[in-house]
Scaffold this motif. Structure first.
Motif, PDB file in Angstrom:
ATOM      1  N   ILE A 144      -4.416  -2.894  18.339  1.00  0.00           N
ATOM      2  CA  ILE A 144      -5.151  -2.540  19.531  1.00  0.00           C
ATOM      3  C   ILE A 144      -3.637  -2.784  20.329  1.00  0.00           C
ATOM      4  CG2 ILE A 144      -7.487  -2.959  19.290  1.00  0.00           C
ATOM      5  CD1 ILE A 144      -7.188  -5.121  21.790  1.00  0.00           C
ATOM      6  N   ASP A 145      -4.173  -2.306  21.939  1.00  0.00           N
ATOM      7  CA  ASP A 145      -2.868  -2.151  22.676  1.00  0.00           C
ATOM      8  C   ASP A 145      -3.787  -1.850  24.315  1.00  0.00           C
ATOM      9  OD1 ASP A 145      -0.678  -2.687  24.295  1.00  0.00           O
ATOM     10  OD2 ASP A 145       0.562  -1.734  22.799  1.00  0.00           O
ATOM     11  N   THR A 146      -2.892  -2.234  25.345  1.00  0.00           N
ATOM     12  CA  THR A 146      -3.630  -2.062  26.574  1.00  0.00           C
ATOM     13  C   THR A 146      -2.991  -0.713  27.328  1.00  0.00           C
ATOM     14  OG1 THR A 146      -2.388  -4.023  27.104  1.00  0.00           O
ATOM     15  CG2 THR A 146      -3.462  -4.766  27.002  1.00  0.00           C
ATOM     16  N   GLU A 147      -2.219  -0.470  26.536  1.00  0.00           N
ATOM     17  CA  GLU A 147      -1.483   0.844  27.109  1.00  0.00           C
ATOM     18  C   GLU A 147      -1.667   1.566  25.380  1.00  0.00           C
ATOM     19  OE1 GLU A 147      -0.147   0.848  29.797  1.00  0.00           O
ATOM     20  OE2 GLU A 147      -0.290  -1.210  30.631  1.00  0.00           O
ATOM     21  N   PRO A 148      -1.736   3.091  25.784  1.00  0.00           N
ATOM     22  CA  PRO A 148      -1.690   4.345  25.391  1.00  0.00           C
ATOM     23  C   PRO A 148      -0.547   4.290  24.416  1.00  0.00           C
ATOM     24  CG  PRO A 148      -1.667   4.955  28.200  1.00  0.00           C
ATOM     25  CD  PRO A 148      -2.065   3.558  27.925  1.00  0.00           C
ATOM     26  N   ARG A 149      -0.396   4.733  23.383  1.00  0.00           N
ATOM     27  CA  ARG A 149       0.828   5.013  22.951  1.00  0.00           C
ATOM     28  C   ARG A 149       0.493   6.111  21.548  1.00  0.00           C
ATOM     29  NH1 ARG A 149       1.479   0.198  19.469  1.00  0.00           N
ATOM     30  NH2 ARG A 149       2.909   1.746  18.185  1.00  0.00           N
ATOM     31  N   ARG A 150       1.463   6.216  21.262  1.00  0.00           N
ATOM     32  CA  ARG A 150       1.347   7.138  19.960  1.00  0.00           C
ATOM     33  C   ARG A 150       1.957   6.335  19.139  1.00  0.00           C
ATOM     34  NH1 ARG A 150       1.304  12.734  20.966  1.00  0.00           N
ATOM     35  NH2 ARG A 150       1.779  13.529  18.390  1.00  0.00           N
ATOM     36  N   ILE A 151       1.554   6.913  17.358  1.00  0.00           N
ATOM     37  CA  ILE A 151       1.497   6.117  15.847  1.00  0.00           C
ATOM     38  C   ILE A 151       2.235   6.728  15.479  1.00  0.00           C
ATOM     39  CG2 ILE A 151      -0.551   6.483  15.266  1.00  0.00           C
ATOM     40  CD1 ILE A 151      -0.505   4.150  13.922  1.00  0.00           C
ATOM     41  N   LEU A 152       3.648   6.654  13.901  1.00  0.00           N
ATOM     42  CA  LEU A 152       3.624   7.413  13.009  1.00  0.00           C
ATOM     43  C   LEU A 152       3.162   7.091  12.378  1.00  0.00           C
ATOM     44  CD1 LEU A 152       7.859   5.374  14.040  1.00  0.00           C
ATOM     45  CD2 LEU A 152       6.317   7.650  14.791  1.00  0.00           C
ATOM     46  N   ASP A 153       3.163   8.312  11.289  1.00  0.00           N
ATOM     47  CA  ASP A 153       2.969   8.239   9.908  1.00  0.00           C
ATOM     48  C   ASP A 153       2.954   6.965   9.052  1.00  0.00           C
ATOM     49  OD1 ASP A 153       1.497  10.628  10.574  1.00  0.00           O
ATOM     50  OD2 ASP A 153       3.685  11.997   9.494  1.00  0.00           O
ATOM     51  N   GLU A 154       4.327   6.376   9.369  1.00  0.00           N
ATOM     52  CA  GLU A 154       5.102   4.872   9.110  1.00  0.00           C
ATOM     53  C   GLU A 154       3.992   3.737   8.631  1.00  0.00           C
ATOM     54  OE1 GLU A 154       7.861   7.013   9.656  1.00  0.00           O
ATOM     55  OE2 GLU A 154       9.064   8.008   8.915  1.00  0.00           O
ATOM     56  N   GLU A 155       3.640   4.231  10.176  1.00  0.00           N
ATOM     57  CA  GLU A 155       2.910   3.014  10.798  1.00  0.00           C
ATOM     58  C   GLU A 155       1.448   3.215   9.977  1.00  0.00           C
ATOM     59  OE1 GLU A 155       4.943   1.792  15.498  1.00  0.00           O
ATOM     60  OE2 GLU A 155       3.243   3.633  14.897  1.00  0.00           O
ATOM     61  N   LYS A 156       0.646   4.078   9.570  1.00  0.00           N
ATOM     62  CA  LYS A 156      -0.418   4.349   9.309  1.00  0.00           C
ATOM     63  C   LYS A 156      -0.484   3.714   8.248  1.00  0.00           C
ATOM     64  CE  LYS A 156      -1.357   8.615  12.132  1.00  0.00           C
ATOM     65  NZ  LYS A 156      -2.369   9.700  11.834  1.00  0.00           N
ATOM     66  N   ASP A 157       0.645   4.387   7.449  1.00  0.00           N
ATOM     67  CA  ASP A 157       0.838   3.511   5.645  1.00  0.00           C
ATOM     68  C   ASP A 157       0.697   2.111   6.107  1.00  0.00           C
ATOM     69  OD1 ASP A 157       1.124   6.497   5.243  1.00  0.00           O
ATOM     70  OD2 ASP A 157       2.880   6.129   4.903  1.00  0.00           O
ATOM     71  N   ILE A 158       1.207   1.621   6.977  1.00  0.00           N
ATOM     72  CA  ILE A 158       1.555  -0.199   6.841  1.00  0.00           C
ATOM     73  C   ILE A 158      -0.156  -0.592   7.097  1.00  0.00           C
ATOM     74  CG2 ILE A 158       2.377  -2.059   8.119  1.00  0.00           C
ATOM     75  CD1 ILE A 158       4.928  -0.725   8.825  1.00  0.00           C
ATOM     76  N   LEU A 159      -0.667  -0.065   8.119  1.00  0.00           N
ATOM     77  CA  LEU A 159      -2.190  -0.182   8.040  1.00  0.00           C
ATOM     78  C   LEU A 159      -3.015   0.007   7.208  1.00  0.00           C
ATOM     79  CD1 LEU A 159      -3.090   0.814  11.592  1.00  0.00           C
ATOM     80  CD2 LEU A 159      -2.971  -1.918  10.788  1.00  0.00           C
ATOM     81  N   LYS A 160      -2.884   1.177   5.914  1.00  0.00           N
ATOM     82  CA  LYS A 160      -3.265   1.439   4.815  1.00  0.00           C
ATOM     83  C   LYS A 160      -3.220   0.047   3.955  1.00  0.00           C
ATOM     84  CE  LYS A 160      -2.315   5.625   4.353  1.00  0.00           C
ATOM     85  NZ  LYS A 160      -1.918   7.068   4.321  1.00  0.00           N
ATOM     86  N   ASP A 161      -2.196  -0.103   3.653  1.00  0.00           N
ATOM     87  CA  ASP A 161      -1.398  -0.676   2.602  1.00  0.00           C
ATOM     88  C   ASP A 161      -2.394  -2.745   3.688  1.00  0.00           C
ATOM     89  OD1 ASP A 161       0.265   0.691   1.572  1.00  0.00           O
ATOM     90  OD2 ASP A 161       2.010   0.326   2.414  1.00  0.00           O
ATOM     91  N   LEU A 162      -1.877  -3.146   4.520  1.00  0.00           N
ATOM     92  CA  LEU A 162      -2.408  -4.328   4.876  1.00  0.00           C
ATOM     93  C   LEU A 162      -4.221  -4.111   4.678  1.00  0.00           C
ATOM     94  CD1 LEU A 162      -0.803  -4.670   8.031  1.00  0.00           C
ATOM     95  CD2 LEU A 162      -0.627  -5.727   6.065  1.00  0.00           C
ATOM     96  N   ALA A 163      -4.556  -3.078   4.604  1.00  0.00           N
ATOM     97  CA  ALA A 163      -6.207  -2.705   4.350  1.00  0.00           C
ATOM     98  C   ALA A 163      -6.455  -3.061   2.366  1.00  0.00           C
ATOM     99  CB  ALA A 163      -6.816  -1.760   4.614  1.00  0.00           C
ATOM    100  N   THR A 164      -5.561  -2.588   1.912  1.00  0.00           N
ATOM    101  CA  THR A 164      -5.621  -2.365   0.831  1.00  0.00           C
ATOM    102  C   THR A 164      -5.447  -3.865   0.035  1.00  0.00           C
ATOM    103  OG1 THR A 164      -4.820  -0.298   0.290  1.00  0.00           O
ATOM    104  CG2 THR A 164      -4.594  -1.595  -1.757  1.00  0.00           C
ATOM    105  N   LEU A 165      -4.130  -4.838   0.655  1.00  0.00           N
ATOM    106  CA  LEU A 165      -4.093  -6.321   0.814  1.00  0.00           C
ATOM    107  C   LEU A 165      -5.245  -7.064   0.606  1.00  0.00           C
ATOM    108  CD1 LEU A 165      -0.604  -7.024   1.432  1.00  0.00           C
ATOM    109  CD2 LEU A 165      -1.097  -6.312  -0.874  1.00  0.00           C
ATOM    110  N   VAL A 166      -6.225  -6.868   2.039  1.00  0.00           N
ATOM    111  CA  VAL A 166      -6.957  -7.545   2.554  1.00  0.00           C
ATOM    112  C   VAL A 166      -8.401  -7.487   1.736  1.00  0.00           C
ATOM    113  CG1 VAL A 166      -8.760  -7.594   3.899  1.00  0.00           C
ATOM    114  CG2 VAL A 166      -6.660  -6.977   4.905  1.00  0.00           C
ATOM    115  N   VAL A 167      -8.610  -5.999   1.045  1.00  0.00           N
ATOM    116  CA  VAL A 167      -9.891  -6.035   0.184  1.00  0.00           C
ATOM    117  C   VAL A 167      -9.742  -6.632  -1.578  1.00  0.00           C
ATOM    118  CG1 VAL A 167     -10.791  -4.063  -1.431  1.00  0.00           C
ATOM    119  CG2 VAL A 167     -10.678  -3.414   0.949  1.00  0.00           C
TER     120      VAL A 167
END
Length: 400
Positions: A144-167
């Protein structure tokens, strides 16, 4: 997987997925809710924050009425929030790989959450669901952030990979607990069916040796049993070996660590209608590993809450007496028995007392706490409070 499919144009009327009963059963089988902090999950949130350049990151688990944080890399000093107020509740019902709100103030209904509408509240959110092997969404890795912002596809992939590692880690954690329980059963059977009979025979032979006509035979049998007992104890002792703990000590105030633990577990106690009291009578600094000491105290508090009846009280007190710096976790009532207190620090102890809220107790938390405290040249023990069913755990360090 049966789920509600929402568009990100507004908050839906219901944030409860159609399969929530089965989803919660999948979550509960991992026995991870209300467990102490673990380094792996804290590394995940630090990575998420760094790689996505976001000030805050969480590993969250969506419980029945709350969203609980297994790891909280933020300035938010709570261990959980109401499910209805959490954006993670939307992530688990949204059929996309990563749920993104680039500006929460532009999404109808999101400002109903006090964590969004507050000054310096959440303006940007991105969360990847934690998807189990049987396709249930049990939580998220989110930033999360306290300022609005955009997100890159590469950043989405990072989140998906981290979620996979957690599971994957959660799955491995569950397998390890299952293996430990199987080991517990084997150990208990071995100790009960072999060790105890051998001890009985040892006593009987010790008495029988007084009979002169059987002296030589009985002495030989006595020696055989004694050797067998020694071999068995050696074998049992070998099963109790644990991984090596390495401490990185520094000068810290344990009272500050204890205060944060009390804040973390207050909602856990409140959920059982318990009161958690915290008092400090000494702010002395000690040369200890803060992370290990936090783990040890957390294990005592967690265990006390588990075995304390609903509506009762748990105390966490820091004080000094007789040249000792003491951390005491006490309960005015407890399901733990006298026999439980004698063996509660043994790694594979089977306790008579049962958790009062159907929580899981692996039997590994207090042996781990004992090892940590003894590594720091301290002492740890359990005793009666001397009134009703009250019990307490005490950690003591010499300060003379």
């Amino acid at each position: 997987m049966e789920t509600n499919n929402i568009a990100l144009t507004g908050k839906p009327q219901s944030i409860i997925p159609l399969n929530d009963k089965d989803r919660l059963a999948a979550l509960f089988r991992y026995e991870i809710l209300d467990t102490p902090p673990e380094a792996f999950f804290d590394k995940i949130t630090r990575l998420a924050s760094k790689l996505l350049r976001a000030p805050s990151a969480f590993v969250s688990l969506v419980d029945k009425e709350r969203v609980w944080y297994k790891s909280n890399f933020s300035t938010l000093e709570v261990s959980c929030v109401d499910r209805n107020d959490s954006l993670c509740s939307l992530t688990i019902i949204n059929n996309v790989d990563v749920t993104v709100f680039e500006d929460t103030h532009l999404i109808p209904g999101l400002t109903d959450s006090p964590y969004v509408s507050a000054p310096e509240g959440i303006r940007f959110y991105a969360g990847a669901p934690l998807i189990t092997r049987d396709n249930f969404n049990i939580g998220t890795v989110c930033v999360i952030d306290t300022e609005p912002r955009r997100i890159l596809d590469e950043e989405k992939d990072i989140l998906k990979d981290l979620a996979t590692l957690v599971v994957e880690q959660i799955e491995l954690r569950a397998l390890a607990r299952k293996a430990t329980r199987r080991h517990d059963e084997l150990y208990t059977n071995l100790a009960h069916n072999i060790a105890e009979p051998i001890k009985e025979q040892h006593v009987l032979l010790s008495e029988a040796v007084k009979s002169p006509e059987r002296t030589n035979i009985i002495r030989k049998a006595h020696a055989t049993v004694h050797a067998l007992q020694e071999n068995l104890e050696t074998m049992l002792g070998a099963t109790l070996q644990d991984e090596e703990i390495v401490a990185h000590p520094q000068q810290v105030a344990i009272s500050k660590i204890a205060r944060s633990i009390a804040a973390e577990y207050e909602p856990v106690a409140k959920a059982k209608n318990q009161e958690l009291f915290f008092t400090v009578a000494s702010r002395r600094e000690l040369f200890v590993d803060p992370d290990l000491i936090r783990e040890a105290i957390s294990n005592l508090v967690s265990t006390s809450i588990k075995f304390t009846p609903k509506g009762s009280a748990v105390g966490l007190d820091i004080y000094e007496s007789d040249g000792l710096y003491k951390i005491e976790v006490s309960t005015e009532a407890s399901e733990l028995t006298t026999q439980d207190l004698r063996k509660i620090f043994l790694k594979y102890a089977i306790l008579s007392g049962k958790p009062t809220g159907n929580e899981e107790a692996s039997g590994l938390e207090l042996p781990r706490a004992k090892k940590i405290i003894e590594l720091h040249q301290g002492k740890i023990w359990a005793e009666h409070l001397g009134k009703e069913n009250g019990k307490k755990f005490v950690i003591a360090f010499n300060v003379d």
